[in-house]
Structure formats: structure tokens, C-alpha cells
Design a protein around this motif. Structure first.
Motif, short mmCIF file in Angstrom:
data_model
loop_
_atom_site.label_atom_id
_atom_site.label_comp_id
_atom_site.label_asym_id
_atom_site.label_seq_id
_atom_site.Cartn_x
_atom_site.Cartn_y
_atom_site.Cartn_z
N GLU A 135 0.82 -1.22 0.00
CA GLU A 135 0.00 0.00 0.00
C GLU A 135 0.85 1.27 0.00
O GLU A 135 0.38 2.34 -0.36
CB GLU A 135 -0.93 0.02 1.21
CG GLU A 135 -2.02 -1.04 1.20
CD GLU A 135 -1.48 -2.42 1.55
OE1 GLU A 135 -0.38 -2.52 2.14
OE2 GLU A 135 -2.15 -3.41 1.20
N ASP A 138 1.51 1.22 -3.94
CA ASP A 138 0.34 0.94 -4.77
C ASP A 138 -0.87 0.74 -3.88
O ASP A 138 -1.00 -0.31 -3.26
CB ASP A 138 0.60 -0.32 -5.62
CG ASP A 138 -0.57 -0.65 -6.53
OD1 ASP A 138 -1.45 0.22 -6.71
OD2 ASP A 138 -0.61 -1.77 -7.06
N PRO A 139 -1.73 1.73 -3.75
CA PRO A 139 -1.78 2.97 -4.53
C PRO A 139 -0.87 4.09 -4.02
O PRO A 139 -0.84 5.16 -4.61
CB PRO A 139 -3.26 3.37 -4.39
CG PRO A 139 -3.66 2.86 -3.05
CD PRO A 139 -2.89 1.59 -2.85
N GLY A 140 -0.13 3.86 -2.95
CA GLY A 140 0.76 4.91 -2.45
C GLY A 140 0.11 5.76 -1.38
O GLY A 140 0.57 6.87 -1.08
N THR A 141 -0.91 5.23 -0.76
CA THR A 141 -1.65 6.01 0.23
C THR A 141 -1.14 5.80 1.65
O THR A 141 -1.43 6.59 2.54
CB THR A 141 -3.14 5.61 0.20
OG1 THR A 141 -3.21 4.18 0.22
CG2 THR A 141 -3.82 6.15 -1.04
N ARG A 142 -0.38 4.72 1.87
CA ARG A 142 0.03 4.41 3.24
C ARG A 142 1.39 5.00 3.53
O ARG A 142 2.35 4.78 2.78
CB ARG A 142 0.07 2.89 3.40
CG ARG A 142 0.37 2.49 4.82
CD ARG A 142 0.08 1.02 5.02
NE ARG A 142 0.43 0.63 6.36
CZ ARG A 142 -0.17 -0.30 7.05
NH1 ARG A 142 -1.18 -0.96 6.52
NH2 ARG A 142 0.22 -0.61 8.26
N ARG A 156 10.84 8.40 2.33
CA ARG A 156 9.52 8.80 1.79
C ARG A 156 9.65 9.29 0.35
O ARG A 156 8.83 9.00 -0.50
CB ARG A 156 8.87 9.87 2.68
CG ARG A 156 8.37 9.27 3.97
CD ARG A 156 7.44 10.17 4.76
NE ARG A 156 6.90 9.37 5.86
CZ ARG A 156 6.87 9.76 7.12
NH1 ARG A 156 7.30 10.95 7.46
NH2 ARG A 156 6.37 8.97 8.06
N ARG A 160 7.92 7.58 -2.93
CA ARG A 160 7.14 8.36 -3.90
C ARG A 160 7.64 8.11 -5.32
O ARG A 160 6.87 8.00 -6.26
CB ARG A 160 7.22 9.87 -3.58
CG ARG A 160 6.23 10.29 -2.50
CD ARG A 160 6.13 11.82 -2.42
NE ARG A 160 7.34 12.42 -1.85
CZ ARG A 160 7.51 12.64 -0.54
NH1 ARG A 160 6.57 12.36 0.32
NH2 ARG A 160 8.64 13.18 -0.10
N ARG A 167 3.15 3.60 -11.46
CA ARG A 167 1.99 4.13 -12.20
C ARG A 167 2.32 4.29 -13.68
O ARG A 167 1.49 4.02 -14.54
CB ARG A 167 1.57 5.48 -11.62
CG ARG A 167 0.67 5.39 -10.41
CD ARG A 167 0.02 6.73 -10.09
NE ARG A 167 0.99 7.78 -9.80
CZ ARG A 167 1.53 8.00 -8.59
NH1 ARG A 167 1.16 7.25 -7.56
NH2 ARG A 167 2.40 8.96 -8.40
#
Ligand SMILES: [Zn+2]
Length: 207
Positions: A135, A138-142, A156, A160, A167
Motif C-alpha cells: 500500500e 500501490d496505490p501509495g496512500t500508506r 519517503r 514516492r 503508475r
């Protein structure tokens, strides 16, 4: 640890014990590490440092350190490819576009990942401990957990960059060293060949 088929190279993503295996089984292999790894080897190896948490590398193996900035020194045989996609620093290991080593800092000094071309236009991104949960990229929210990274802000930024590359490039399968999801998806483990499975995963992504 990534063993490159048909060669005598071992590329080690970083020096943590769960990533180096037992290189002494391959005494003729050349061990390839990130340049900043030298600071860990100088200061944190047991038994030279009784508090050290890094295991000594076998003396029989030649160690080569990848310099992403200066091809004239120890890594002069690697072709610098910077930037590579969303990553600022990389080298082409064999000069033929089959394997790239990518600077992915943050987890610990000298951490590198590896991109291997497994078929025409199809890649696996062997991330090591760039991050530890899917996560996060993908989607990169965590958000990643501070405890797992020596330099959290750099880590971080690295995550990113991975999320952005993932993506952008649908013909690539990212594999984190501790990504349990991949086992649940039937990823074959060494010494089985990963290529057929990875191509299937790419086909799924493109649908
Ligand atoms: Zn680690």
C-alpha cells in the motif's frame, strides 16, 4: 540478495542479515554493493564492533561498490544511467540494458534496488527494503513507518519515486522483499524461475 544468472555476480540490496543469505556458498562470486554501504562495513560489523549488528562478509569474495556519481573509481565498469525513470541515480550493470541497479536510499546507507529485464519491454523491480508494504507504493496512500528507516524523509521520497514509476510503467512488476501479497499471488521462490509468473502479472496489469 540477487544472484544474476549466468554470471558470477551477487548484488546485495543492503547489509541487513535477512538480505545477505550466505555468500560463502559462492566463493568466486563478486559481491556488488552500494557505495555508502562502506560506512556500515567500517563501523557496524561484528565482531570488530562488539555491538555491531552486521555480519562480516566472507573474505574470499571480491566486493565492488557502485558509485552512482563517479564512474572513474571502483565502479568504472558500470555505465551510469541517471536519471532512470523517476529515480535520480542508476547504473546499467552489464551495459546491455538487462539489469539496472538503482539508488533507493532511506532504509539504510547504500540501499540499492535492481531492475531486471525479463522479456522484451517487461521488467521486474526487485525493491529490497525500499518499503515493506504494497500500500506504500500501490496505490501509495500508506505512510511508511519511521522505525524501519534510518532516514525517513529520504525514504519517503524514494517511496514516492517508486509509486510514480509503478503508475507510469505497466509492463513492470514490483517485488518488495517482505511483500507477503506476492506469495499469496503464487510468486515462485528461488531457485524456481520467476519470468513466466511475472509476465502473467504484467498481462493482468494491462487488462
Ligand atoms: Zn533491511
Amino acid at each position: 540478495m540477487h544472484l544474476t544468472e549466468g554470471t558470477s555476480d551477487i548484488q546485495i540490496s543492503h547489509l541487513h542479515w535477512d538480505h545477505i543469505g550466505d555468500p560463502s556458498l559462492f566463493p568466486n562470486a563478486e559481491i556488488i554493493l552500494g557505495e555508502e554501504t562502506q560506512t556500515m562495513l567500517a563501523n557496524r560489523v561484528y565482531p570488530a564492533n562488539p555491538e555491531g549488528t552486521i555480519t562480516e562478509l566472507p573474505k574470499a569474495n571480491k566486493c565492488t561498490f557502485v558509485s552512482f556519481d563517479d564512474p572513474s573509481e571502483s565502479s568504472k565498469r558500470f555505465k551510469i544511467i541517471s536519471p532512470l525513470g523517476t529515480f535520480a541515480r542508476a547504473v546499467d550493470l552489464f551495459g546491455d540494458g538487462s539489469v539496472y541497479l538503482v539508488d533507493t536510499p532511506g532504509h539504510c546507507p547504500g540501499h540499492m534496488s535492481c531492475i531486471a529485464r525479463i522479456a522484451e519491454g517487461t521488467f521486474v523491480f526487485l525493491a529490497g527494503d525500499l518499503c515493506h508494504l504494497r500500500e506504500a507504493y500501490d496505490p501509495g496512500t500508506r505512510l511508511i513507518n519511521r522505525k524501519m528507516y534510518e532516514d525517513i524523509e529520504t525514504a519517503r521520497d524514494t517511496v514516492r519515486r517508486l509509486a510514480a514509476l509503478n503508475r507510469e510503467v505497466a509492463s513492470m512488476v514490483v517485488i518488495l522483499a517482505h511483500e507477503v501479497d506476492r506469495l499469496q499471488e503464487g510468486m515462485p521462490l528461488f531457485p524456481k524461475d520467476i519470468r513466466e509468473w511475472a509476465i502473467e502479472m504484467v498481462e493482468k496489469r494491462k487488462k
